[in-house]
Design a protein around this motif. Structure first.
Motif, PDB file in Angstrom:
ATOM      1  N   GLU A  79       0.921  -1.145  -0.046  1.00 14.20           N
ATOM      2  CA  GLU A  79       0.074   0.094  -0.130  1.00 14.20           C
ATOM      3  C   GLU A  79       0.902   0.978   0.009  1.00 14.20           C
ATOM      4  O   GLU A  79       1.763   1.337   0.630  1.00 14.20           O
ATOM      5  N   PRO A  80       0.756   2.076  -0.896  1.00 17.50           N
ATOM      6  CA  PRO A  80       1.623   3.501  -1.151  1.00 17.50           C
ATOM      7  C   PRO A  80       1.527   4.217   0.122  1.00 17.50           C
ATOM      8  O   PRO A  80       2.626   4.752   0.631  1.00 17.50           O
ATOM      9  N   SER A  81       0.514   4.188   0.914  1.00 16.48           N
ATOM     10  CA  SER A  81       0.472   5.026   2.128  1.00 16.48           C
ATOM     11  C   SER A  81       1.394   4.577   3.039  1.00 16.48           C
ATOM     12  O   SER A  81       2.009   5.141   4.037  1.00 16.48           O
ATOM     13  N   GLU A  82       1.515   3.196   3.293  1.00 18.31           N
ATOM     14  CA  GLU A  82       2.287   2.519   4.118  1.00 18.31           C
ATOM     15  C   GLU A  82       3.666   2.694   4.010  1.00 18.31           C
ATOM     16  O   GLU A  82       4.627   2.853   4.671  1.00 18.31           O
ATOM     17  N   PHE A  83       3.876   2.667   2.398  1.00 19.64           N
ATOM     18  CA  PHE A  83       5.468   2.731   1.990  1.00 19.64           C
ATOM     19  C   PHE A  83       5.940   4.371   2.277  1.00 19.64           C
ATOM     20  O   PHE A  83       7.141   4.361   2.891  1.00 19.64           O
ATOM     21  N   ILE A  84       5.056   5.277   2.141  1.00 18.93           N
ATOM     22  CA  ILE A  84       5.264   6.677   2.670  1.00 18.93           C
ATOM     23  C   ILE A  84       5.787   6.751   4.030  1.00 18.93           C
ATOM     24  O   ILE A  84       6.720   7.453   4.512  1.00 18.93           O
ATOM     25  N   LYS A  85       4.870   5.950   4.847  1.00 20.05           N
ATOM     26  CA  LYS A  85       5.181   6.095   6.323  1.00 20.05           C
ATOM     27  C   LYS A  85       6.609   5.466   6.560  1.00 20.05           C
ATOM     28  O   LYS A  85       7.367   5.990   7.511  1.00 20.05           O
ATOM     29  N   GLN A  86       6.954   4.376   6.023  1.00 20.08           N
ATOM     30  CA  GLN A  86       8.390   3.912   6.208  1.00 20.08           C
ATOM     31  C   GLN A  86       9.535   4.642   5.758  1.00 20.08           C
ATOM     32  O   GLN A  86      10.472   4.705   6.295  1.00 20.08           O
ATOM     33  N   VAL A  87       9.184   5.372   4.325  1.00 20.31           N
ATOM     34  CA  VAL A  87      10.065   6.426   4.012  1.00 20.31           C
ATOM     35  C   VAL A  87      10.370   7.467   5.113  1.00 20.31           C
ATOM     36  O   VAL A  87      11.599   7.885   5.293  1.00 20.31           O
ATOM     37  N   GLU A  88       9.408   8.180   5.663  1.00 12.44           N
ATOM     38  CA  GLU A  88       9.356   9.211   6.432  1.00 12.44           C
ATOM     39  C   GLU A  88      10.060   8.770   7.675  1.00 12.44           C
ATOM     40  O   GLU A  88      10.932   9.689   8.094  1.00 12.44           O
ATOM     41  N   ALA A  89       9.797   7.610   8.264  1.00 21.43           N
ATOM     42  CA  ALA A  89      10.589   7.081   9.622  1.00 21.43           C
ATOM     43  C   ALA A  89      12.034   6.844   9.166  1.00 21.43           C
ATOM     44  O   ALA A  89      12.735   6.848  10.115  1.00 21.43           O
ATOM     45  N   SER A  90      12.360   6.754   7.750  1.00 15.26           N
ATOM     46  CA  SER A  90      13.900   6.325   7.658  1.00 15.26           C
ATOM     47  C   SER A  90      14.587   7.620   7.095  1.00 15.26           C
ATOM     48  O   SER A  90      15.865   7.171   6.281  1.00 15.26           O
TER      49      SER A  90
END
Length: 337
Positions: A118-129
């Motif tokens: 899910e793109p929204s979950e990927f964005i969260k992981q990018v922001e956390a990294s």
């Protein structure tokens, strides 16, 4: 394979067996060579791979751990390297690459990888990294993910139609542990169109079944990721009518009625050339084997052969889905090992 004891050729044997993996038992069709003179059993690398693949497939299905091709698709849709995906998900530097090459993730890592589909979950992981990424990298990945999100929203009806074609959307025992692939299906049909004559729908359905199930018999995986049902005329792709409408709409095939004395049949023609590079060497060998064994036979003869399969006889009464794991290793037809 020759016996290391007597030097004589040994026969391939199959037997139901139970193998342990992570302290769990999994039922497999165990493959081995038997030396008749000594009674000893032997395997080679190919058989070892086929035996353990059955275990890994069932373990992944049980815990919904993504298969290597799924992980590659998830990563590639965001344009991220395996190394960067490892960083974004907080895995070891080379971990994602190892997973794509077949190493088994933990259940928790498997679910983490599935979540970023899910793109929204990927964005969260990018922001956390962001502390591990440059600002340019972070902006790039978030921008791509948002574009993917928009595309998937726009294409929602196309996705719904695909769900109607492919009843099983995830790799499991009914898809041959593969993701359904329209591109492979259309190219496989193109191959059959180019290498058989008078290819009607009923016969095509059987050729697809034999290609997928024979490939599973050899490797533990189907070719197309399609699921099959047992109906009166033999095993068929589960939603073949919708599938052929989709391929016709996409201008991949043409379907023309052909009238006989007392009935009408639908003849298939490919509208694009077969692309060999879509398939592996092993898959090419399998589909040639199917054509050489069944391609010149009439539709009725191919149907009669399919009615001898346990995959059909044990499922046709209730029109059940056919399990690759349960039935592929018993596929006979006139196709020899």
């Amino acid at each position: 394979m020759k016996s290391p004891i007597t030097g004589k050729e040994m026969l391939l044997q199959r037997a139901l067996d139970t193998l342990l993996y992570k302290k769990e038992k999994f039922h497999v069709v165990y493959h081995y060579y038997l030396c008749k003179d000594s009674g000893e059993q032997f395997t080679d690398d190919q058989l070892d791979t086929l035996n353990i693949t059955q275990v890994y497939n069932q373990y992944r299905e049980k815990y919904r751990i993504p298969f290597p091709e799924e992980m590659k698709q998830i990563r590639e849709k965001y344009g991220v390297s395996a190394f960067k995906m490892s960083e974004i998900l907080g895995l070891g530097a080379n971990t994602y690459r190892l997973y794509e090459n077949g190493e088994m993730p933990s259940v928790s890592n498997g679910r983490l990888i599935l979540s970023v589909k899910e793109p929204s979950e990927f964005i969260k992981q990018v922001e956390a990294s962001e502390h591990l990424l440059t600002a340019k990298e972070s902006d790039k990945y978030i921008t791509v993910a948002k574009e993917v999100q928009k595309r998937e929203t726009v294409n929602i009806w196309n996705m719904i139609f695909n769900e109607q074609i492919f009843y099983h959307q995830e790799p499991n025992e009914f898809t041959g542990y593969k993701l359904p692939e329209l591109n492979k299906i259309s190219n496989l049909i193109a191959f059959f169109c180019e290498n058989t004559t008078n290819l009607y729908k009923t016969k095509l359905n059987k050729l697809l079944f034999y290609a997928d199930f024979l490939n599973f018999k050899n490797t533990g995986y189907s070719i197309t990721g399609m699921s099959y049902k047992a109906i009166p005329y033999g095993p068929v792709p589960s939603e073949y009518e919708r599938l052929y409408i989709r391929l016709s709409d996409d201008q991949q095939i043409s379907i023309q009625p052909k009238y006989f004395n007392d009935f009408c049949a639908e003849e298939f023609k490919a509208l694009s050339n077969f692309k060999e590079n879509v398939f592996s060497k092993e898959e090419i060998e399998v589909i040639w084997k199917v054509v050489n064994s069944l391609g010149k036979l009439g539709t009725k003869k191919v149907v009669d052969i399919s009615h001898e399969e346990k995959a059909w006889t044990e499922n046709q009464a209730d029109k059940n889905f056919i399990s690759y794991q349960k039935y592929a290793f018993d596929v006979i037809g006139i196709i020899m090992d």
